[in-house]
Design an enzyme around this catalytic site. Structure first.
Site, PDB file in Angstrom:
ATOM      1  CB  CYS A   1      -0.946   0.007   1.196  1.00 22.66           C
ATOM      2  SG  CYS A   1      -1.982  -1.467   1.318  1.00 22.66           S
TER       3      CYS A   1
ATOM      4  CG  HIS B   1      -3.408   3.252   2.009  1.00 31.52           C
ATOM      5  ND1 HIS B   1      -4.002   2.799   0.851  1.00 31.52           N
ATOM      6  CD2 HIS B   1      -3.408   2.191   2.875  1.00 31.52           C
ATOM      7  CE1 HIS B   1      -4.328   1.523   1.005  1.00 31.52           C
ATOM      8  NE2 HIS B   1      -3.979   1.143   2.219  1.00 31.52           N
TER       9      HIS B   1
ATOM     10  CG  ASN C   1      -7.022  -1.020   1.228  1.00 35.22           C
ATOM     11  OD1 ASN C   1      -6.256  -0.704   0.321  1.00 35.22           O
ATOM     12  ND2 ASN C   1      -6.587  -1.431   2.414  1.00 35.22           N
TER      13      ASN C   1
END
Length: 312
Positions: A112, A237, A267
């Site tokens: 990520c 993020h 996500n």
């Protein structure tokens, strides 16, 4: 001259998987998902859409916004942990499809945080005059490593791609500071198992993120020689709205200054920051001279922040 972003782009697949759809698949419900994650729906790339297909579309969007031709790209960096195949790299596939014949190409595996790592890597190549223009892409097809029987993780993830073209920008514009880090000892809390399923210890990842994100952002702000009050926009993020808000509050940045694309896309790992950034640029929320902070965190464990002054 500074080093900054000349153009942004993003792509998400057309198939929408809502919380109501998930209610039919696992023991969960819309309210539980929304209150704990902030997610209402996510995009899923079907069998006919590959990781590289999404990356290619995002790249075209970014090149168009930057008004840069593919043959003028010197390096392609793709942040992903879900490439079409281990070899060739997604970056090489994109190089061929774009016709970027002058470009070197490689993938970056920092989960990520991968897009932030890619931006920092690109900036150093540009600063040393090795390459004039670098294409950085964050892309994930997380649906192919999601365990759709695990109610704790399958509600979180989606597919998509975001991209930026980086190069020289005007004086006092572009990247002002960076902060990167990793803690390999925490890798056991977020990983892909032998069945190619994504495994996450949500409690440990939450504790890591709400501590490390404010630390990283604060370090980057200090290195940039600015104050948190001078930050115009935060693009974190898009992992979980509770993590995002807890970190934002610790940093001391108001909610209206934070990108929140998680509600629509979930996500998307390495793709989440460039997707959110591209959307906020295209809708006019990020404007010239704005101080923008990008921050990623995730598997590795890894983290990274970039402070930049927007503009070309």
């Amino acid at each position: 001259m500074g080093v900054g972003i000349l153009g942004t782009g993003h792509y998400v697949p057309p198939e929408v998987l809502t919380n109501q759809d998930l209610e039919k698949m696992v023991d969960t419900n819309d309210e539980w998902i929304r209150t704990r994650t902030g997610i209402s729906e996510r995009r899923i790339a079907g069998d006919n859409i590959k990781n590289s297909d999404m990356a290619y579309e995002a790249a075209l969007d970014a090149l168009n916004e930057a008004n840069i031709k593919a043959e003028d790209i010197g390096l392609i960096l793709v942040a992903t942990v879900t490439g079409d195949t281990p070899m060739p790299s997604t970056a090489c596939i994109i190089q061929e499809r774009l016709g970027a014949k002058q470009a070197a190409a490689m993938d970056i595996g920092a989960a990520c945080s991968g897009f932030i790592y890619g931006m920092v890597t690109a900036s150093k190549f540009i600063e040393t005059n090795m390459y004039k223009h670098v294409l950085v892409i964050g892309v994930e097809k997380l649906s192919k490593i999601t365990d759709w029987t695990d109610r704790n993780t399958c509600v979180l993830f989606g597919d998509g791609a975001g991209a930026v073209v980086m190069g020289e920008v005007g004086e006092n514009l572009g990247i002002l500071s960076i902060d990167l880090g990793a803690n390999g000892a925490g890798g056991k809390h977020l990983y892909e198992d032998e069945h190619n399923h994504l495994i996450q210890n949500g409690r440990e990842v939450f504790k890591f993120a709400v501590r490390k994100v404010p630390d990283s952002v604060s370090n980057a702000i200090e290195k940039a020689n600015i104050t948190k009050e001078e930050v115009d926009f935060l693009v974190p993020h898009q992992a979980n709205i509770r993590i995002m808000n807890a970190a934002r509050e610790r940093i001391g940045i108001s909610e209206e200054k934070m990108a929140q694309s998680i509600v629509k896309y979930g996500n998307t790992s390495a793709a989440s920051i460039p997707i959110a950034l591209s959307e906020e640029v295209k809708n006019g929320k990020i404007k010239d001279q704005d101080v923008v902070v990008l921050v990623g965190f995730g598997g590795g464990l890894t983290w990274g922040s970039v402070v930049l002054r927007w503009g070309r």
